[in-house]
Design a protein around this motif. Structure first.
Motif, PDB file in Angstrom:
ATOM      1  N   ASP A  24      48.816  56.354  69.924  1.00  0.00           N
ATOM      2  CA  ASP A  24      49.251  55.836  71.226  1.00  0.00           C
ATOM      3  C   ASP A  24      48.130  56.058  72.234  1.00  0.00           C
ATOM      4  OD1 ASP A  24      50.638  55.126  73.568  1.00  0.00           O
ATOM      5  OD2 ASP A  24      51.400  57.164  73.811  1.00  0.00           O
ATOM      6  N   SER A  31      47.627  55.195  75.838  1.00  0.00           N
ATOM      7  CA  SER A  31      48.224  54.681  77.067  1.00  0.00           C
ATOM      8  C   SER A  31      48.029  55.680  78.192  1.00  0.00           C
ATOM      9  CB  SER A  31      49.719  54.396  76.869  1.00  0.00           C
ATOM     10  OG  SER A  31      50.409  55.587  76.501  1.00  0.00           O
ATOM     11  N   ASP A  61      48.428  51.067  85.091  1.00  0.00           N
ATOM     12  CA  ASP A  61      48.963  51.484  83.798  1.00  0.00           C
ATOM     13  C   ASP A  61      48.405  50.595  82.696  1.00  0.00           C
ATOM     14  OD1 ASP A  61      50.708  53.573  84.686  1.00  0.00           O
ATOM     15  OD2 ASP A  61      52.080  52.044  85.457  1.00  0.00           O
ATOM     16  N   ASP A 111      48.700  50.233  78.333  1.00  0.00           N
ATOM     17  CA  ASP A 111      49.177  50.623  77.013  1.00  0.00           C
ATOM     18  C   ASP A 111      48.475  49.701  76.022  1.00  0.00           C
ATOM     19  OD1 ASP A 111      50.593  50.827  74.566  1.00  0.00           O
ATOM     20  OD2 ASP A 111      52.400  51.493  75.605  1.00  0.00           O
ATOM     21  N   LYS A 145      50.661  47.855  73.348  1.00  0.00           N
ATOM     22  CA  LYS A 145      51.598  46.894  73.943  1.00  0.00           C
ATOM     23  C   LYS A 145      50.871  45.747  74.647  1.00  0.00           C
ATOM     24  CE  LYS A 145      55.367  46.611  77.327  1.00  0.00           C
ATOM     25  NZ  LYS A 145      56.193  47.374  78.289  1.00  0.00           N
ATOM     26  N   ASP A 146      49.890  46.081  75.454  1.00  0.00           N
ATOM     27  CA  ASP A 146      49.218  45.068  76.262  1.00  0.00           C
ATOM     28  C   ASP A 146      48.257  44.203  75.459  1.00  0.00           C
ATOM     29  OD1 ASP A 146      50.583  46.116  78.415  1.00  0.00           O
ATOM     30  OD2 ASP A 146      48.918  47.375  79.084  1.00  0.00           O
ATOM     31  N   LEU A 160      40.589  53.634  80.368  1.00  0.00           N
ATOM     32  CA  LEU A 160      41.557  54.701  80.552  1.00  0.00           C
ATOM     33  C   LEU A 160      40.813  55.937  81.060  1.00  0.00           C
ATOM     34  CD1 LEU A 160      43.555  54.203  77.249  1.00  0.00           C
ATOM     35  CD2 LEU A 160      44.541  54.016  79.550  1.00  0.00           C
TER      36      LEU A 160
END
Length: 208
Positions: free
Chosen positions: A69, A71, A79, A81, A84-85, A151
């Protein structure tokens, strides 16, 4: 010797237990700063082969391990992720720091590749680490006209999420290539050039 002296015991210093999280984060931060790292990561488990130029590749798709993960907040406070993105996309995750000279050397090649492969289903994501203040990292992105987000992972916590024995980042800079299925397909533990990026990305783009 008097009885009083005979029964005198030295005071012992109590050692307080170090929280496991602190130990783990410290271990992550022992990554060789701006070093070339080593070709490690558990070859027996990941089935990777040493490629040219220090890029390890897992050619057998069934042997690839899932990316962790990834994120959190980006340098500009948004934000993100990755799973997901960028679902269904190839993701190039570059671990870097504004203080790292090899990171500066490879930045222009990463920017070129990000722009060249954007229409081929490839997304680039940075992971900025060991920058206690995001300001220098934001200045770095502006200087090199970086078109993709990073990030913000100053303490190295996201690096700890990579599974043991996987092609995990082991130096700064490091670059991890994640395939369309969210699996770790390749890793470089050095600054990358134009040819190395192309030679690693083209086979992943060609996968169906």
């Amino acid at each position: 010797m008097s009885a009083r002296r005979a029964f005198r015991r030295p005071l012992s210093r109590r050692r307080l237990p170090v929280p496991a999280a602190v130990v783990a984060i410290t271990a992550a931060l022992t990554l060789s700063a701006c070093g070339s790292g080593g070709s490690s990561g558990g070859g027996g488990q990941t089935q990777f082969v040493q490629g040219t130029g220090g890029v390890d590749v897992v050619k057998d798709r069934a042997s690839r391990q899932s990316a962790p993960d990834l994120s959190g907040k980006t340098l500009d406070g948004k934000d993100l992720d990755v799973a997901k993105d960028h679902k269904g996309k190839i993701v190039v995750l570059n671990v870097w720091g504004s203080w790292c000279s090899p990171c500066r050397a490879e930045a222009k090649y990463l920017v070129q590749a990000a722009n060249a492969y954007k229409d081929k289903g490839v997304e680039f994501v940075g992971l900025d680490t060991r920058d206690p203040d995001p300001a220098p990292a934001l200045a770095f992105e502006k200087e090199f006209k970086v078109p993709y987000p990073s990030l913000y992972d100053s303490a190295g916590k996201l690096l700890l999420r990579f599974p043991k024995g996987s092609l995990n980042p082991q130096s700064i800079p490091s670059t991890v290539f994640i395939d369309r299925d969210g699996k770790i397909a390749a890793r470089a533990i050095k600054a990358l050039g134009e040819d190395e990026l192309r030679d690693t990305l083209d086979p992943l783009v060609a996968e169906k």
